[in-house]
Design an enzyme around this catalytic site. Structure first.
Site, mmCIF file in Angstrom:
data_model
loop_
_atom_site.group_PDB
_atom_site.id
_atom_site.type_symbol
_atom_site.label_atom_id
_atom_site.label_comp_id
_atom_site.label_asym_id
_atom_site.label_seq_id
_atom_site.Cartn_x
_atom_site.Cartn_y
_atom_site.Cartn_z
ATOM 1 N N SER A 1 -4.632 6.783 8.137
ATOM 2 C CA SER A 1 -4.841 5.474 7.508
ATOM 3 C C SER A 1 -6.273 4.991 7.738
ATOM 4 O O SER A 1 -6.861 4.341 6.877
ATOM 5 C CB SER A 1 -3.834 4.465 8.051
ATOM 6 O OG SER A 1 -3.901 4.412 9.451
ATOM 7 N N ALA B 1 1.473 8.866 4.151
ATOM 8 C CA ALA B 1 1.430 8.674 2.687
ATOM 9 C C ALA B 1 0.064 8.157 2.293
ATOM 10 O O ALA B 1 -0.594 7.475 3.074
ATOM 11 C CB ALA B 1 2.499 7.671 2.264
ATOM 12 N N ARG C 1 -2.143 6.694 -1.460
ATOM 13 C CA ARG C 1 -2.038 6.352 -2.882
ATOM 14 C C ARG C 1 -2.688 7.428 -3.712
ATOM 15 O O ARG C 1 -3.760 7.931 -3.391
ATOM 16 C CB ARG C 1 -2.741 5.011 -3.172
ATOM 17 C CG ARG C 1 -2.096 3.794 -2.560
ATOM 18 C CD ARG C 1 -0.747 3.427 -3.184
ATOM 19 N NE ARG C 1 -0.824 3.069 -4.588
ATOM 20 C CZ ARG C 1 -1.124 1.860 -5.053
ATOM 21 N NH1 ARG C 1 -1.356 0.892 -4.200
ATOM 22 N NH2 ARG C 1 -1.184 1.601 -6.337
ATOM 23 N N LYS D 1 3.104 5.019 19.956
ATOM 24 C CA LYS D 1 2.493 5.118 18.628
ATOM 25 C C LYS D 1 1.023 4.699 18.696
ATOM 26 O O LYS D 1 0.153 5.318 18.072
ATOM 27 C CB LYS D 1 3.271 4.236 17.638
ATOM 28 C CG LYS D 1 2.702 4.244 16.222
ATOM 29 C CD LYS D 1 2.883 5.589 15.555
ATOM 30 C CE LYS D 1 2.065 5.855 14.314
ATOM 31 N NZ LYS D 1 1.831 4.827 13.369
ATOM 32 N N GLY E 1 0.856 -1.189 0.000
ATOM 33 C CA GLY E 1 0.000 0.000 0.000
ATOM 34 C C GLY E 1 0.892 1.240 0.000
ATOM 35 O O GLY E 1 2.084 1.166 -0.314
ATOM 36 N N ASN F 1 -6.559 8.787 14.654
ATOM 37 C CA ASN F 1 -7.181 8.063 13.536
ATOM 38 C C ASN F 1 -8.710 8.029 13.569
ATOM 39 O O ASN F 1 -9.346 8.390 12.566
ATOM 40 C CB ASN F 1 -6.601 6.654 13.433
ATOM 41 C CG ASN F 1 -5.129 6.676 13.038
ATOM 42 O OD1 ASN F 1 -4.427 7.637 13.324
ATOM 43 N ND2 ASN F 1 -4.658 5.629 12.394
ATOM 44 N N ASN G 1 -5.584 15.301 9.104
ATOM 45 C CA ASN G 1 -5.036 15.294 10.472
ATOM 46 C C ASN G 1 -4.970 16.708 11.045
ATOM 47 O O ASN G 1 -5.293 16.929 12.214
ATOM 48 C CB ASN G 1 -3.627 14.687 10.481
ATOM 49 C CG ASN G 1 -3.641 13.197 10.158
ATOM 50 O OD1 ASN G 1 -4.694 12.602 9.963
ATOM 51 N ND2 ASN G 1 -2.475 12.594 10.081
ATOM 52 N N ASN H 1 -2.136 6.962 17.535
ATOM 53 C CA ASN H 1 -3.163 6.480 16.609
ATOM 54 C C ASN H 1 -4.551 6.475 17.245
ATOM 55 O O ASN H 1 -5.545 6.778 16.575
ATOM 56 C CB ASN H 1 -2.821 5.081 16.082
ATOM 57 C CG ASN H 1 -1.686 5.090 15.082
ATOM 58 O OD1 ASN H 1 -0.753 4.326 15.182
ATOM 59 N ND2 ASN H 1 -1.750 5.976 14.102
HETATM 60 O O1 KPL Z 1 0.047 6.635 11.746
HETATM 61 C C1 KPL Z 1 -0.717 7.449 11.258
HETATM 62 C C2 KPL Z 1 -1.876 6.903 10.530
HETATM 63 O O2 KPL Z 1 -2.522 7.626 9.781
HETATM 64 O O3 KPL Z 1 -2.137 5.712 10.715
HETATM 65 C C3 KPL Z 1 -0.502 8.926 11.495
HETATM 66 C C4 KPL Z 1 0.839 9.124 12.190
HETATM 67 C C5 KPL Z 1 -1.609 9.432 12.347
HETATM 68 C C6 KPL Z 1 -0.359 9.706 10.233
HETATM 69 O O4 KPL Z 1 -1.560 9.907 9.572
#
Ligand code: KPL
Length: 300
Positions: free
Chosen positions: A251, A127, A129, A180, A12, A188, A198, A184
């Protein structure tokens, strides 16, 4: 002998971004896409915060050669089945780094791959796509890698450290995974429910207030789970990630928008489980878990 390639499982946006960053640094990368592409080589074009083009080799799901070094960028719920699918290619000395969001997936590996001793990684790069070969590099961020019980970086880490932006070995990877996870949990689901970038979580006062309340709840659960030190200054860290990835679609937002299952059960779901285990309430995370699960059920 030339160094073994790094195979990338999970192609992905994030898998492709890391493949491009490694390849740009001269590291031999081989992609393992879920579906065999029509072309002999796979094109990746990075746009946005960085720009590069790559034409990389790939291997089909049925390939049989040994895999010595593997980076796994699948979704959390796919880690165990995807690794089981290439289990015959992994040896006792294969290096495997799991980069999925969330926690709880590693325990699911044990029944299928009992001898595997993976490393873990976290990334706050963003990132998504674009069309065709394009991957939009939307957020600068850090990569932290580590292995439980391995405080000092092994030799194999040096090329990765040089190739990836802001990449460091974590002497205490479990704390990094918790940090992390907490980030999230706070970012998220809110972006997915409010369908926003974000950065809007900081720009819209009502959302910023929800982020602060979530950080407080996550810190309480983390402290009960023995992660007080790991989550010190959580609110500042969360807002720092929100600013650094302001233009990114999280994500979870990307998953819901594309009609895919999300990782919520490994993110807020894991936190709620921890809260339950320690006999405390986590109503905000519970509500987000329910809301995202309901959205998923409506679209998948
Ligand atoms: O890890 C991320 C995600 O989108 O899953 C962050 C750091 C929040 C970046 O968008």
């Amino acid at each position: 002998m030339p160094p073994s390639p790094w195979h990338i499982l999970g192609c992905g946006a994030m898998g492709r971004l890391y493949a491009a960053q490694l390849s740009r640094a001269g590291i031999h990368v081989v992609l393992l896409p879920r579906q065999a592409p029509t072309a002999k080589l796979l094109d990746i074009e990075i746009t946005g915060l960085s720009h590069s083009r790559h034409t990389l080799p790939w291997e089909p799901p049925g390939a049989t050669g040994p895999i010595h070094q593997l980076l796994v960028f699948t979704k959390a719920y796919d880690v165990a089945p995807a690794l089981a699918g290439i289990g015959h290619r992994l040896g006792a000395n294969s290096r495997v780094i799991l980069m999925a969001n969330g926690m709880g997936y590693a325990q699911q590996l044990h029944p299928r791959l009992p001898t595997l001793r993976p490393a873990f990684g976290t990334s706050t790069q963003g990132a998504h796509r674009g069309s065709g070969a394009q991957v939009q590099h939307a957020g600068h961020g850090a990569t932290r890698l580590g292995m439980p019980g391995v405080p000092k970086a092994p030799d194999w880490f040096a090329p990765l450290e040089q190739a990836l932006p802001d990449c460091r070995w974590e002497s205490d990877i479990n704390s990094a995974l918790w940090r992390k996870l907490a980030i999230n949990c706070a970012i998220n689901p809110l972006t997915a429910l409010h369908h926003c970038l974000n950065g809007e979580l900081a720009a819209r006062p009502a959302l910023a207030q929800q982020v602060r309340a979530l950080c407080a709840e996550i810190s309480t659960v983390g402290a009960a789970a023995g992660q007080q030190a790991a989550l010190a200054g959580l609110q500042e860290q969360v807002f720092a990630v929100i600013h650094a990835t302001a233009g990114n679609r999280s994500s979870m937002l990307q998953d819901l928008s594309s009609g895919r299952r999300t990782e919520v059960s490994y993110i807020n779901g894991f936190l709620v489980q921890q809260a339950r285990q320690h006999g405390i309430a986590a109503p905000l995370n519970q509500a987000l878990l329910q809301a995202i699960t309901a959205k998923e059920a409506a679209i998948t």
